[in-house]
Design an enzyme around this catalytic site. Structure first.
Site, PDB file in Angstrom:
ATOM      1  N   ASP A 103       0.877  -1.169   0.000  1.00  0.00           N
ATOM      2  CA  ASP A 103       0.000   0.000   0.000  1.00  0.00           C
ATOM      3  C   ASP A 103       0.907   1.209   0.000  1.00  0.00           C
ATOM      4  O   ASP A 103       1.611   1.469   0.969  1.00  0.00           O
ATOM      5  CB  ASP A 103      -0.875  -0.028   1.261  1.00  0.00           C
ATOM      6  CG  ASP A 103      -1.743   1.209   1.404  1.00  0.00           C
ATOM      7  OD1 ASP A 103      -1.554   2.171   0.630  1.00  0.00           O
ATOM      8  OD2 ASP A 103      -2.606   1.210   2.303  1.00  0.00           O
TER       9      ASP A 103
ATOM     10  N   ASP B 217      -6.656  -0.581  -1.347  1.00  0.00           N
ATOM     11  CA  ASP B 217      -5.546   0.366  -1.456  1.00  0.00           C
ATOM     12  C   ASP B 217      -4.195  -0.300  -1.698  1.00  0.00           C
ATOM     13  O   ASP B 217      -3.155   0.343  -1.611  1.00  0.00           O
ATOM     14  CB  ASP B 217      -5.483   1.247  -0.192  1.00  0.00           C
ATOM     15  CG  ASP B 217      -5.464   0.419   1.094  1.00  0.00           C
ATOM     16  OD1 ASP B 217      -5.362  -0.816   1.014  1.00  0.00           O
ATOM     17  OD2 ASP B 217      -5.548   1.018   2.178  1.00  0.00           O
ATOM     18  N   ASP B 218      -4.201  -1.599  -1.997  1.00  0.00           N
ATOM     19  CA  ASP B 218      -2.938  -2.313  -2.209  1.00  0.00           C
ATOM     20  C   ASP B 218      -2.644  -2.563  -3.683  1.00  0.00           C
ATOM     21  O   ASP B 218      -3.510  -3.047  -4.415  1.00  0.00           O
ATOM     22  CB  ASP B 218      -2.975  -3.669  -1.501  1.00  0.00           C
ATOM     23  CG  ASP B 218      -3.168  -3.511  -0.012  1.00  0.00           C
ATOM     24  OD1 ASP B 218      -2.326  -2.869   0.630  1.00  0.00           O
ATOM     25  OD2 ASP B 218      -4.193  -4.009   0.498  1.00  0.00           O
TER      26      ASP B 218
ATOM     27  N   ASN C  37      16.495  -8.354   0.299  1.00  0.00           N
ATOM     28  CA  ASN C  37      15.259  -9.135   0.342  1.00  0.00           C
ATOM     29  C   ASN C  37      14.154  -8.233   0.876  1.00  0.00           C
ATOM     30  O   ASN C  37      14.347  -7.552   1.879  1.00  0.00           O
ATOM     31  CB  ASN C  37      15.452 -10.364   1.246  1.00  0.00           C
ATOM     32  CG  ASN C  37      14.325 -11.375   1.095  1.00  0.00           C
ATOM     33  OD1 ASN C  37      13.147 -11.032   1.222  1.00  0.00           O
ATOM     34  ND2 ASN C  37      14.688 -12.611   0.807  1.00  0.00           N
TER      35      ASN C  37
ATOM     36  N   ASP D 193      -7.977  -7.322   1.109  1.00  0.00           N
ATOM     37  CA  ASP D 193      -7.700  -6.008   1.700  1.00  0.00           C
ATOM     38  C   ASP D 193      -8.513  -5.851   2.972  1.00  0.00           C
ATOM     39  O   ASP D 193      -9.616  -6.390   3.089  1.00  0.00           O
ATOM     40  CB  ASP D 193      -8.050  -4.890   0.713  1.00  0.00           C
ATOM     41  CG  ASP D 193      -7.626  -3.516   1.244  1.00  0.00           C
ATOM     42  OD1 ASP D 193      -6.546  -3.431   1.871  1.00  0.00           O
ATOM     43  OD2 ASP D 193      -8.370  -2.536   1.045  1.00  0.00           O
TER      44      ASP D 193
ATOM     45  N   TYR E 264       2.716  -6.057  19.198  1.00  0.00           N
ATOM     46  CA  TYR E 264       2.918  -6.684  17.901  1.00  0.00           C
ATOM     47  C   TYR E 264       2.102  -5.955  16.847  1.00  0.00           C
ATOM     48  O   TYR E 264       0.901  -5.789  16.985  1.00  0.00           O
ATOM     49  CB  TYR E 264       2.532  -8.157  17.948  1.00  0.00           C
ATOM     50  CG  TYR E 264       3.601  -8.981  18.619  1.00  0.00           C
ATOM     51  CD1 TYR E 264       4.775  -9.268  17.941  1.00  0.00           C
ATOM     52  CD2 TYR E 264       3.453  -9.411  19.922  1.00  0.00           C
ATOM     53  CE1 TYR E 264       5.783  -9.982  18.548  1.00  0.00           C
ATOM     54  CE2 TYR E 264       4.452 -10.134  20.552  1.00  0.00           C
ATOM     55  CZ  TYR E 264       5.618 -10.424  19.862  1.00  0.00           C
ATOM     56  OH  TYR E 264       6.611 -11.124  20.466  1.00  0.00           O
TER      57      TYR E 264
ATOM     58  N   LYS F 111       0.737  -6.852  10.940  1.00  0.00           N
ATOM     59  CA  LYS F 111      -0.140  -7.778  10.225  1.00  0.00           C
ATOM     60  C   LYS F 111      -0.539  -7.045   8.971  1.00  0.00           C
ATOM     61  O   LYS F 111      -0.751  -5.840   9.006  1.00  0.00           O
ATOM     62  CB  LYS F 111      -1.387  -8.033  11.040  1.00  0.00           C
ATOM     63  CG  LYS F 111      -1.130  -8.746  12.330  1.00  0.00           C
ATOM     64  CD  LYS F 111      -2.457  -9.190  12.868  1.00  0.00           C
ATOM     65  CE  LYS F 111      -2.323  -9.748  14.250  1.00  0.00           C
ATOM     66  NZ  LYS F 111      -3.551 -10.376  14.686  1.00  0.00           N
ATOM     67  N   ASP F 112      -0.653  -7.752   7.872  1.00  0.00           N
ATOM     68  CA  ASP F 112      -0.876  -7.000   6.662  1.00  0.00           C
ATOM     69  C   ASP F 112      -1.874  -7.652   5.740  1.00  0.00           C
ATOM     70  O   ASP F 112      -2.131  -8.846   5.823  1.00  0.00           O
ATOM     71  CB  ASP F 112       0.457  -6.800   5.960  1.00  0.00           C
ATOM     72  CG  ASP F 112       0.454  -5.512   5.170  1.00  0.00           C
ATOM     73  OD1 ASP F 112      -0.543  -4.767   5.248  1.00  0.00           O
ATOM     74  OD2 ASP F 112       1.430  -5.265   4.476  1.00  0.00           O
TER      75      ASP F 112
ATOM     76  N   ARG G 278      -9.876   0.631  10.868  1.00  0.00           N
ATOM     77  CA  ARG G 278      -8.738   0.842  11.750  1.00  0.00           C
ATOM     78  C   ARG G 278      -8.079  -0.462  12.194  1.00  0.00           C
ATOM     79  O   ARG G 278      -7.480  -0.543  13.262  1.00  0.00           O
ATOM     80  CB  ARG G 278      -9.160   1.679  12.967  1.00  0.00           C
ATOM     81  CG  ARG G 278      -9.638   3.061  12.554  1.00  0.00           C
ATOM     82  CD  ARG G 278     -10.151   3.907  13.687  1.00  0.00           C
ATOM     83  NE  ARG G 278     -10.693   5.162  13.173  1.00  0.00           N
ATOM     84  CZ  ARG G 278      -9.961   6.263  12.895  1.00  0.00           C
ATOM     85  NH1 ARG G 278      -8.673   6.256  13.104  1.00  0.00           N
ATOM     86  NH2 ARG G 278     -10.527   7.332  12.407  1.00  0.00           N
TER      87      ARG G 278
END
Ligand code: F6R
Ligand code: MG
Length: 360
Positions: A11, A51-52, A103, A130, A226, A229-230, A263
């Site tokens: 994104d 949005d990616d 990488n 997404d 943490y 996360k994606d 969010r």
């Protein structure tokens, strides 16, 4: 040489807000890869979900190839220039590192790639989601490769009857474990059911050939929490010993609840949509998944076929919208809102600090 299918996503700026990718960014990505990918790539497709930006690439360089990863990184960098010019929202947001270091993993973008011998006919599906996280693939992958109520091939196809192996990543400890299925499904489900932490990284057949791979990676620890996360991608090889195309798509006919949405802090249904409908707007969602199908031919990406454009998924969409209506009525309450320690946004520390003396 073997073929490698690499999908890299990032994104790097939304239009409007976090809803979609501006066409000029997609054009920039295509022009950049067309020029800089010469001699490196067999073929490529540039697309988006929400949005990616997703770069789907084929090549002969194997997985973790630094030239390929750098091509993706540089593509995103040049798109960021366009995003900044248009003042798109969050321009360059997923490019977390200052410079490329061999990488792309851990630098912000998500990666799923697998190397294999191209079969006489090689159907593959690239799933892209997404407003959710890698654990979103756990349930569908379980159904595709381990549940005979979804995949009848596990029961009646001699080529599938031995089952599959699941590689599962503990995204917090950054350790992986391989489960043999169907032998170990009860043990495996203890982990797969906790999809906020454990996520399927890959699936292999019992001969060790890759069947599926996701963009699952370790979670980053930032400020004691943490994060990272994606929005995930997933590659699935289909037919002739792997799930039929319809068996790979079937799990998405019943929209399951995934974490993400507004969010990154809410559960919502994962709605299967056509590529044209991959523009999450309602409460920044609900979370979406698209599926692009290809036939690979000597490395060329023949297609794509927009798999969820089919009317047969209309009812899944209706169901997802009903679930969305229902969950939205809960507003800020769990279980629509994620548990405290899993939200991407929180005001708890400040609020608690201010009110701590009033607790007695
Ligand atoms: C979810 C997402 C959006 C944003 C929301 C607030 O993954 O990207 O729901 O979290 O639009 O965005 P900011 O904090 O940038 O105003
Ligand atoms: Mg996104």
């Amino acid at each position: 040489a073997k073929l490698t299918l690499t999908v890299i996503k990032a994104d790097i700026g939304g239009c409007v807000g976090h809803c979609s990718v501006h066409p000029q960014l997609l054009d920039e990505a295509r022009n950049f890869i067309e020029e800089k990918g010469k001699g490196l790539l067999e073929d490529y497709v540039v697309t988006h979900v929400g949005d990616d930006i997703n770069l789907i690439m084929t090549h002969r360089k194997g997985v973790d190839c630094s030239d390929i990863h750098k091509l993706a990184w540089d593509t995103f960098l040049s798109c960021t220039q366009v995003a900044k010019r248009l003042k798109l929202y969050g321009a360059g947001q997923d490019l977390l590192a200052d410079s490329f270091s061999g990488n792309i993993k851990g630098m912000g973008p998500g990666v799923a790639e697998m190397e294999f011998e191209e079969r006489p006919s090689e159907p593959v599906i690239v799933f892209m989601a997404d407003k959710t996280e890698p654990g979103a693939w756990n349930l569908p992958l379980y159904k595709m490769f381990a549940d005979p109520f979804n995949t009848i091939g596990l029961v009646i196809d001699p080529k599938m009857h031995d089952g599959f192996k699941f590689e599962v990543l503990d995204t917090v400890e950054n350790k992986k474990i391989v489960f043999n299925c169907p032998e170990e499904i009860y043990d495996m489900l203890v982990f797969l059911g906790a999809s906020n932490r454990y996520a399927v990284k890959a699936v292999y057949n019992k001969k060790g050939e890759p069947a599926a791979v996701s963009s699952t990676q370790r979670m980053n620890l930032m400020a004691g929490r943490y994060v990272g996360k994606d929005d995930p991608v997933l590659i699935v090889r289909c037919q002739n010993g792997f799930p039929a195309v319809g068996e790979a798509l079937e799990p998405f006919a019943n929209p399951h609840l995934v974490a993400g949405w507004m969010r990154g802090s809410h559960f919502g249904p994962l709605m299967p949509v056509s590529c044209d409908d991959a523009t999450p707007t309602r409460f920044d969602g609900p979370p979406r998944v698209v599926a692009m199908g290809f036939q690979l031919a000597e490395g060329k990406l023949v297609g794509p076929q927009d798999m969820f454009a089919d009317v047969a998924f209309d009812r899944a969409r209706q169901k997802a919208l009903k679930i969305a209506d229902y969950l939205r009525q809960l507003g800020p309450f769990e279980p629509h809102r994620l548990p405290l320690d899993e939200m991407e946004y929180t005001t708890m520390p400040q609020v608690m600090e201010r009110l701590k003396d009033r607790f007695e």
